[in-house]
Design an enzyme around this catalytic site. Structure first.
Site, PDB file in Angstrom:
ATOM      1  N   CYS A 170      51.269  46.061  45.979  1.00 54.19           N
ATOM      2  CA  CYS A 170      50.647  46.071  44.650  1.00 54.19           C
ATOM      3  C   CYS A 170      50.405  47.476  44.140  1.00 54.19           C
ATOM      4  O   CYS A 170      50.212  47.683  42.949  1.00 54.19           O
ATOM      5  CB  CYS A 170      49.339  45.298  44.683  1.00 54.19           C
ATOM      6  SG  CYS A 170      48.090  46.015  45.768  1.00 54.19           S
ATOM      7  N   CYS A 178      47.514  37.131  43.792  1.00 54.24           N
ATOM      8  CA  CYS A 178      47.310  36.465  42.507  1.00 54.24           C
ATOM      9  C   CYS A 178      48.259  35.264  42.378  1.00 54.24           C
ATOM     10  O   CYS A 178      49.399  35.312  42.847  1.00 54.24           O
ATOM     11  CB  CYS A 178      47.588  37.438  41.375  1.00 54.24           C
ATOM     12  SG  CYS A 178      46.522  38.881  41.353  1.00 54.24           S
TER      13      CYS A 178
HETATM   14 FE1  SF4 Z   1      48.085  40.181  40.230  1.00 51.97          FE
HETATM   15 FE2  SF4 Z   1      49.732  42.279  40.336  1.00 51.97          FE
HETATM   16 FE3  SF4 Z   1      50.674  39.825  39.782  1.00 51.97          FE
HETATM   17 FE4  SF4 Z   1      49.188  41.142  38.016  1.00 51.97          FE
HETATM   18  S1  SF4 Z   1      51.262  41.713  38.747  1.00 51.97           S
HETATM   19  S2  SF4 Z   1      49.013  38.988  38.523  1.00 51.97           S
HETATM   20  S3  SF4 Z   1      47.694  42.164  39.380  1.00 51.97           S
HETATM   21  S4  SF4 Z   1      49.753  40.539  41.719  1.00 51.97           S
END
Ligand code: SF4
Length: 251
Positions: free
Chosen positions: A232, A206
């Site tokens: 993640c 992301c």
């Molecule tokens: Fe993506 Fe995880 Fe970052 Fe949220 S915390 S934006 S799901 S990588």
């Protein structure tokens, strides 16, 4: 003093047997074994981020079965380049069953109505945008395939070729391959690179949690920079398999 031998569950025994048989095999042999044993009735999925090195595993799989279900976690926080790349690469490889997994509207409404949960709690954000959507999707499958590799980070150095994840067999066909082998395969087959690789992103997730890295650093060191977090959550072993109502998945 006598020690009792560890008693393996049938799934653990199956994973150990497959890992012993396939641990030195070429990625295409590992994929073929997975597809032949679990893919015939659609019970096998490949999980792809359509990130920096995803084209290699997707190409290998498409050569065996382009109709394999490919699960893409469309978190709502991807770079626009990733969404374009996902469409273009799937079309180029002839993949016919790419599924976009999205967060539940109810989870977003309650926990992240302003789409900024990543600023306060990255684990919670990954949970509703990645872990729970994948948990729900994997309920339709008996086994899954990932593109993880040992060279990507220190935390992946002992990655087996076959393991158990989410209470299912989990194949990592590229576990043994080096960065050089992955790059050579991509070059040999003229696979298009993710457009952000040229800007110093060797691992792409992301946009709020992905940064370019310096030469010689772990390829995943640009993910969640400045935090202890390295995964993640979808590859973290959990104590219990996900519940059938799709709201499980504590990590
Ligand atoms: Fe993506 Fe995880 Fe970052 Fe949220 S915390 S934006 S799901 S990588």
């Amino acid at each position: 003093m006598a020690y009792e031998a560890e008693v393996l569950s049938p799934l653990q025994a199956r994973a150990a047997e497959l890992n012993a048989r396939l641990r030195d095999a070429h990625p295409s042999q590992i994929l073929r074994a997975a597809i032949e044993e679990y893919g015939r009735d659609g019970r096998l999925a490949l999980v792809s981020s359509f990130g920096a090195e995803s084209a290699v595993l997707l190409h290998l799989a498409s050569e065996i079965d382009p109709s394999i279900p490919v699960l893409f976690l469309d978190t709502g926080q991807h770079f626009g380049q990733t969404l374009d790349y996902r469409k273009q690469l799937a079309a180029k490889l002839g993949l016919t069953d790419v599924r976009d997994l999205r967060p539940a509207y109810s989870d977003l409404a309650v926990q992240d109505p302003s789409a900024d949960l990543y600023k306060r709690d990255t684990d919670a954000c990954c949970n509703i945008r990645k872990v729970l959507p994948l948990d729900r999707a994997l309920q339709d499958f008996d086994a899954w395939i990932t593109g993880r590799k040992r060279f990507q980070s220190a935390s992946r150095l002992s990655l087996p070729v076959v393991e158990i994840g989410e209470g299912k067999l989990k194949f990592n066909p590229l576990a043994n391959w080096s960065k050089t082998e992955v790059d050579a395969y991509a070059k040999e087959h003229a696979l298009p690179a993710h457009p952000l690789v040229q800007f110093g992103y060797p691992s792409i997730g992301c946009w709020p949690c992905t940064h370019p890295v310096e030469e010689g650093e772990d390829s995943r060191s640009g993910r969640w920079q400045g935090q202890d977090k390295t995964e993640c959550g979808i590859h973290v072993t959990r104590a219990e398999p996900p519940s059938n109502d799709g709201v499980g998945g504590d990590i």
